[in-house]
Design an enzyme around this catalytic site. Structure first.
Site, PDB file in Angstrom:
ATOM      1  N   ASN A  37      50.124 -14.992 -20.369  1.00  0.00           N
ATOM      2  CA  ASN A  37      49.026 -15.904 -20.689  1.00  0.00           C
ATOM      3  C   ASN A  37      47.706 -15.160 -20.917  1.00  0.00           C
ATOM      4  O   ASN A  37      47.202 -14.480 -20.032  1.00  0.00           O
ATOM      5  CB  ASN A  37      48.868 -16.899 -19.537  1.00  0.00           C
ATOM      6  CG  ASN A  37      48.043 -18.110 -19.922  1.00  0.00           C
ATOM      7  OD1 ASN A  37      47.522 -18.191 -21.028  1.00  0.00           O
ATOM      8  ND2 ASN A  37      47.931 -19.053 -19.010  1.00  0.00           N
ATOM      9  N   HIS A 122      52.545 -31.294 -10.669  1.00  0.00           N
ATOM     10  CA  HIS A 122      51.128 -31.024 -10.441  1.00  0.00           C
ATOM     11  C   HIS A 122      50.328 -32.324 -10.535  1.00  0.00           C
ATOM     12  O   HIS A 122      50.060 -32.814 -11.631  1.00  0.00           O
ATOM     13  CB  HIS A 122      50.592 -30.059 -11.497  1.00  0.00           C
ATOM     14  CG  HIS A 122      51.128 -28.670 -11.388  1.00  0.00           C
ATOM     15  ND1 HIS A 122      50.561 -27.607 -12.055  1.00  0.00           N
ATOM     16  CD2 HIS A 122      52.167 -28.152 -10.681  1.00  0.00           C
ATOM     17  CE1 HIS A 122      51.227 -26.503 -11.772  1.00  0.00           C
ATOM     18  NE2 HIS A 122      52.215 -26.815 -10.942  1.00  0.00           N
ATOM     19  N   ARG A 147      52.331 -31.100  -5.914  1.00  0.00           N
ATOM     20  CA  ARG A 147      51.209 -30.202  -5.655  1.00  0.00           C
ATOM     21  C   ARG A 147      49.907 -30.986  -5.797  1.00  0.00           C
ATOM     22  O   ARG A 147      49.735 -31.727  -6.767  1.00  0.00           O
ATOM     23  CB  ARG A 147      51.215 -29.027  -6.632  1.00  0.00           C
ATOM     24  CG  ARG A 147      50.249 -27.914  -6.246  1.00  0.00           C
ATOM     25  CD  ARG A 147      50.178 -26.814  -7.290  1.00  0.00           C
ATOM     26  NE  ARG A 147      49.249 -27.168  -8.362  1.00  0.00           N
ATOM     27  CZ  ARG A 147      48.759 -26.295  -9.247  1.00  0.00           C
ATOM     28  NH1 ARG A 147      49.120 -25.022  -9.195  1.00  0.00           N
ATOM     29  NH2 ARG A 147      47.940 -26.693 -10.200  1.00  0.00           N
ATOM     30  N   TYR A 159      39.501 -25.140 -12.111  1.00  0.00           N
ATOM     31  CA  TYR A 159      40.775 -24.746 -12.718  1.00  0.00           C
ATOM     32  C   TYR A 159      41.945 -25.424 -12.007  1.00  0.00           C
ATOM     33  O   TYR A 159      41.995 -25.486 -10.781  1.00  0.00           O
ATOM     34  CB  TYR A 159      40.945 -23.222 -12.634  1.00  0.00           C
ATOM     35  CG  TYR A 159      42.273 -22.753 -13.166  1.00  0.00           C
ATOM     36  CD1 TYR A 159      42.495 -22.673 -14.534  1.00  0.00           C
ATOM     37  CD2 TYR A 159      43.315 -22.432 -12.305  1.00  0.00           C
ATOM     38  CE1 TYR A 159      43.725 -22.270 -15.028  1.00  0.00           C
ATOM     39  CE2 TYR A 159      44.545 -22.027 -12.784  1.00  0.00           C
ATOM     40  CZ  TYR A 159      44.744 -21.938 -14.146  1.00  0.00           C
ATOM     41  OH  TYR A 159      45.969 -21.539 -14.628  1.00  0.00           O
ATOM     42  N   ASP A 221      47.557 -25.034  -4.071  1.00  0.00           N
ATOM     43  CA  ASP A 221      47.336 -23.705  -4.635  1.00  0.00           C
ATOM     44  C   ASP A 221      45.879 -23.308  -4.419  1.00  0.00           C
ATOM     45  O   ASP A 221      44.963 -23.982  -4.904  1.00  0.00           O
ATOM     46  CB  ASP A 221      47.659 -23.729  -6.130  1.00  0.00           C
ATOM     47  CG  ASP A 221      47.686 -22.343  -6.764  1.00  0.00           C
ATOM     48  OD1 ASP A 221      47.188 -21.387  -6.137  1.00  0.00           O
ATOM     49  OD2 ASP A 221      48.214 -22.225  -7.886  1.00  0.00           O
ATOM     50  N   HIS A 223      44.636 -20.463  -5.565  1.00  0.00           N
ATOM     51  CA  HIS A 223      44.239 -19.678  -6.735  1.00  0.00           C
ATOM     52  C   HIS A 223      43.504 -18.387  -6.372  1.00  0.00           C
ATOM     53  O   HIS A 223      42.572 -17.975  -7.068  1.00  0.00           O
ATOM     54  CB  HIS A 223      43.390 -20.525  -7.688  1.00  0.00           C
ATOM     55  CG  HIS A 223      44.172 -21.579  -8.394  1.00  0.00           C
ATOM     56  ND1 HIS A 223      43.807 -22.906  -8.375  1.00  0.00           N
ATOM     57  CD2 HIS A 223      45.306 -21.516  -9.114  1.00  0.00           C
ATOM     58  CE1 HIS A 223      44.686 -23.613  -9.059  1.00  0.00           C
ATOM     59  NE2 HIS A 223      45.608 -22.786  -9.518  1.00  0.00           N
ATOM     60  N   GLU A 247      49.620 -21.921  -1.297  1.00  0.00           N
ATOM     61  CA  GLU A 247      49.951 -20.880  -2.271  1.00  0.00           C
ATOM     62  C   GLU A 247      48.726 -20.038  -2.629  1.00  0.00           C
ATOM     63  O   GLU A 247      47.613 -20.554  -2.731  1.00  0.00           O
ATOM     64  CB  GLU A 247      50.494 -21.561  -3.536  1.00  0.00           C
ATOM     65  CG  GLU A 247      50.766 -20.628  -4.694  1.00  0.00           C
ATOM     66  CD  GLU A 247      51.110 -21.386  -5.968  1.00  0.00           C
ATOM     67  OE1 GLU A 247      51.124 -20.743  -7.040  1.00  0.00           O
ATOM     68  OE2 GLU A 247      51.342 -22.604  -5.902  1.00  0.00           O
ATOM     69  N   GLU A 273      52.899 -15.112  -8.065  1.00  0.00           N
ATOM     70  CA  GLU A 273      52.945 -15.362  -9.509  1.00  0.00           C
ATOM     71  C   GLU A 273      52.266 -14.265 -10.316  1.00  0.00           C
ATOM     72  O   GLU A 273      52.536 -14.122 -11.504  1.00  0.00           O
ATOM     73  CB  GLU A 273      52.340 -16.726  -9.844  1.00  0.00           C
ATOM     74  CG  GLU A 273      50.844 -16.840  -9.650  1.00  0.00           C
ATOM     75  CD  GLU A 273      50.343 -18.243  -9.992  1.00  0.00           C
ATOM     76  OE1 GLU A 273      49.549 -18.347 -10.942  1.00  0.00           O
ATOM     77  OE2 GLU A 273      50.741 -19.201  -9.317  1.00  0.00           O
ATOM     78  N   ARG A 294      57.012 -16.422  -5.240  1.00  0.00           N
ATOM     79  CA  ARG A 294      56.468 -17.252  -6.307  1.00  0.00           C
ATOM     80  C   ARG A 294      56.500 -16.597  -7.695  1.00  0.00           C
ATOM     81  O   ARG A 294      55.835 -17.044  -8.609  1.00  0.00           O
ATOM     82  CB  ARG A 294      55.012 -17.609  -5.965  1.00  0.00           C
ATOM     83  CG  ARG A 294      54.883 -18.731  -4.984  1.00  0.00           C
ATOM     84  CD  ARG A 294      55.158 -20.075  -5.627  1.00  0.00           C
ATOM     85  NE  ARG A 294      54.148 -20.407  -6.618  1.00  0.00           N
ATOM     86  CZ  ARG A 294      54.400 -20.827  -7.852  1.00  0.00           C
ATOM     87  NH1 ARG A 294      55.640 -20.958  -8.282  1.00  0.00           N
ATOM     88  NH2 ARG A 294      53.422 -21.113  -8.672  1.00  0.00           N
ATOM     89  N   HIS A 323      57.783 -19.503 -10.246  1.00  0.00           N
ATOM     90  CA  HIS A 323      56.655 -19.914 -11.088  1.00  0.00           C
ATOM     91  C   HIS A 323      57.177 -20.648 -12.320  1.00  0.00           C
ATOM     92  O   HIS A 323      58.058 -20.156 -13.008  1.00  0.00           O
ATOM     93  CB  HIS A 323      55.903 -18.651 -11.491  1.00  0.00           C
ATOM     94  CG  HIS A 323      54.581 -18.872 -12.141  1.00  0.00           C
ATOM     95  ND1 HIS A 323      53.584 -19.641 -11.577  1.00  0.00           N
ATOM     96  CD2 HIS A 323      54.066 -18.378 -13.302  1.00  0.00           C
ATOM     97  CE1 HIS A 323      52.517 -19.618 -12.361  1.00  0.00           C
ATOM     98  NE2 HIS A 323      52.781 -18.867 -13.409  1.00  0.00           N
ATOM     99  N   ASP A 327      52.718 -22.134 -19.057  1.00  0.00           N
ATOM    100  CA  ASP A 327      52.604 -20.830 -19.683  1.00  0.00           C
ATOM    101  C   ASP A 327      53.871 -20.001 -19.496  1.00  0.00           C
ATOM    102  O   ASP A 327      53.924 -18.845 -19.914  1.00  0.00           O
ATOM    103  CB  ASP A 327      51.355 -20.072 -19.214  1.00  0.00           C
ATOM    104  CG  ASP A 327      51.309 -19.844 -17.717  1.00  0.00           C
ATOM    105  OD1 ASP A 327      52.073 -20.503 -16.997  1.00  0.00           O
ATOM    106  OD2 ASP A 327      50.498 -19.019 -17.278  1.00  0.00           O
ATOM    107  N   GLU A 350      58.764 -24.958  -9.382  1.00  0.00           N
ATOM    108  CA  GLU A 350      57.606 -25.546 -10.055  1.00  0.00           C
ATOM    109  C   GLU A 350      58.037 -26.050 -11.429  1.00  0.00           C
ATOM    110  O   GLU A 350      58.756 -25.374 -12.158  1.00  0.00           O
ATOM    111  CB  GLU A 350      56.511 -24.495 -10.204  1.00  0.00           C
ATOM    112  CG  GLU A 350      55.246 -25.002 -10.871  1.00  0.00           C
ATOM    113  CD  GLU A 350      54.164 -23.934 -10.931  1.00  0.00           C
ATOM    114  OE1 GLU A 350      52.980 -24.306 -11.073  1.00  0.00           O
ATOM    115  OE2 GLU A 350      54.498 -22.732 -10.828  1.00  0.00           O
ATOM    116  N   TRP A 413      39.848 -16.289  -9.800  1.00  0.00           N
ATOM    117  CA  TRP A 413      40.036 -17.615 -10.373  1.00  0.00           C
ATOM    118  C   TRP A 413      41.064 -18.417  -9.591  1.00  0.00           C
ATOM    119  O   TRP A 413      41.249 -19.590  -9.826  1.00  0.00           O
ATOM    120  CB  TRP A 413      40.466 -17.531 -11.838  1.00  0.00           C
ATOM    121  CG  TRP A 413      41.747 -16.810 -12.071  1.00  0.00           C
ATOM    122  CD1 TRP A 413      41.901 -15.459 -12.304  1.00  0.00           C
ATOM    123  CD2 TRP A 413      43.047 -17.365 -12.136  1.00  0.00           C
ATOM    124  NE1 TRP A 413      43.209 -15.145 -12.483  1.00  0.00           N
ATOM    125  CE2 TRP A 413      43.962 -16.314 -12.384  1.00  0.00           C
ATOM    126  CE3 TRP A 413      43.546 -18.639 -11.980  1.00  0.00           C
ATOM    127  CZ2 TRP A 413      45.335 -16.518 -12.489  1.00  0.00           C
ATOM    128  CZ3 TRP A 413      44.907 -18.840 -12.093  1.00  0.00           C
ATOM    129  CH2 TRP A 413      45.786 -17.779 -12.348  1.00  0.00           C
TER     130      TRP A 413
END
Length: 413
Positions: A37, A122, A147, A159, A221, A223, A247, A273, A294, A323, A327, A350, A413
């Protein structure tokens, strides 16, 4: 079977994908996902210029030997570009081998260990009412695990939350990477406030549990945005709400951070991930610092490498949570599902539904029924790529957003 050709297809049906198609001299074809990605063309170039020429006239049945040849022979090992390229080759060769055997891939991996793979979706919202509606919508679609991601008071865009306002309101559902306006493609920049996040999230889970009860598996998550002590604080605060996992609480490259988190909370932890090798996990597995792996088949060296990683994790009682957002192409998702069905230490998968345009390009046969995914019994991976449809969606640069703290500092992020 000799490899006759290895072709790289770049297409963007709603988001960018890189696919490798290997064709043998007797006409069998195999597909592998090489999508990275925001850096898709780096992998496409690596495959086209450096890997594909090495594959011609190799024996397509020698999967392990080819993997080691590409990994050890290049001198420069690991890294997301290299491992995504190797993953595409490895997955395509497994697709070919299973087609030659007339079997779905999971049969060559030892057969099914379960009837289907539990999937989580999600759910997100800018505020609690929108989040609750999203949870209800996912339950209506058949999901049995959810999630939970939410907007943060005082922040325009977060995000992982669909329909965030700062970027024009477009949804994250099918395209986590986004395009900015103007002549150049630049990452969207979002403002982040960890203290506001830590204050808000426990109340969100309290409300979700009050609305949907204690039985629904809930995931979250982080992130990579927290320090170890912040993550420990959040894990402790979330213990009353019995999460399935927390996560990516801290940046993945700092494995020692998980020791501190583990000392302070019993909330299950998942990470990986952004990892691309079993070597990223050795400390985490041997010290039992995580509960779920993950990684993605696409970014971790393919079916061969992921099977070895999960077998290693099983020694320590650690389960899979592969994961699988949008993407990861349907090719990568199909490969994950065959592993999910076969490995003993499966945990959860997921699953974000791909867009209609994506499913025009990638003709899939896997199914989602009553919360469970199944890769299908079609020989090989169970999907094909439509070249004409792929050509209708040319590559368009897109990037994940960049996060900055309120003082302007770039943040995880």
């Amino acid at each position: 079977m000799k490899i006759r050709s290895a072709d790289v297809i770049v297409t963007s049906p709603g988001r960018n994908f890189v696919t490798l198609r290997i064709t043998t001299d007797d006409g069998l074809t195999g597909l592998g996902d090489a999508t990275l990605n925001g850096r898709e063309l780096a992998v496409a170039g690596y495959l086209t210029e450096h890997v594909a020429p090495l594959l011609i006239d190799r024996d397509a049945s020698r999967i392990e030997d080819t993997w080691q040849y590409l990994y050890r022979g290049a001198y420069w090992r690991r890294g997301p570009v290299t491992m995504a390229a190797i993953a595409a080759v490895d997955t395509a060769l497994w697709d070919i081998k299973a087609k030659a055997a007339g079997m779905p891939l999971y049969q060559l991996l030892g057969g099914a260990s379960r009837t289907g793979a539990l999937a989580y979706g999600h759910a997100s919202g800018r505020d609690l009412p929108e989040l609750m509606d999203s949870v209800r919508a996912h339950l209506a679609q058949g999901y049995r695990a959810i999630r939970i991601q939410t907007g943060i008071p005082g922040l325009d865009s977060v995000y992982g939350v669909a329909a965030s306002s700062a970027a024009g309101g477009e949804r994250y559902d099918y395209e986590p990477a986004r395009r900015s306006g103007g002549d150049r493609a630049l990452p969207v920049e979002e403002t982040w406030d960890t203290r506001a996040y830590l204050r808000h999230v426990p109340a969100v889970f309290e409300a979700v549990r009050a609305e949907f009860g204690p039985e629904l598996p809930l995931l979250h998550d982080g992130h990579h945005r927290m320090t170890p002590i912040q993550a420990a604080k959040l894990g402790k605060a979330l213990e009353p709400y019995d999460l399935f996992w927390l996560e990516d609480a801290t940046p993945g490259e700092d494995q020692a951070a998980l020791r501190l988190i583990r000392q302070h909370t019993t909330t299950p932890l998942a990470i990986g991930e952004v990892f691309n090798s079993v070597y990223d996990y050795t400390t985490l597995l041997s010290e039992r610092l995580i509960d779920y792996v993950r990684s993605a088949v696409t970014h971790t060296g393919g079916v061969s490498a992921m099977r070895k990683l999960l077998d290693h994790a099983a020694v320590y009682g650690i389960r899979s949570g592969l994961h699988g957002p949008t993407d990861i192409s349907p090719v990568g998702m199909a490969a994950a599902l065959h592993l999910d069905l076969a490995v003993h230490n499966f945990g959860i998968q997921e699953y974000m539904r791909h867009s209609a345009d994506t499913l025009e390009v990638f003709r899939t046969s896997y199914t989602f029924t009553d919360g469970l995914l199944h890769p299908s019994d079609t020989p090989g991976l169970g999907l094909e790529l439509d070249d004409e449809a792929a050509a209708a969606f040319p590559y368009t640069p897109a990037y994940l957003p960049v996060n900055r703290l309120k003082d302007g500092t770039v943040h995880d992020w």
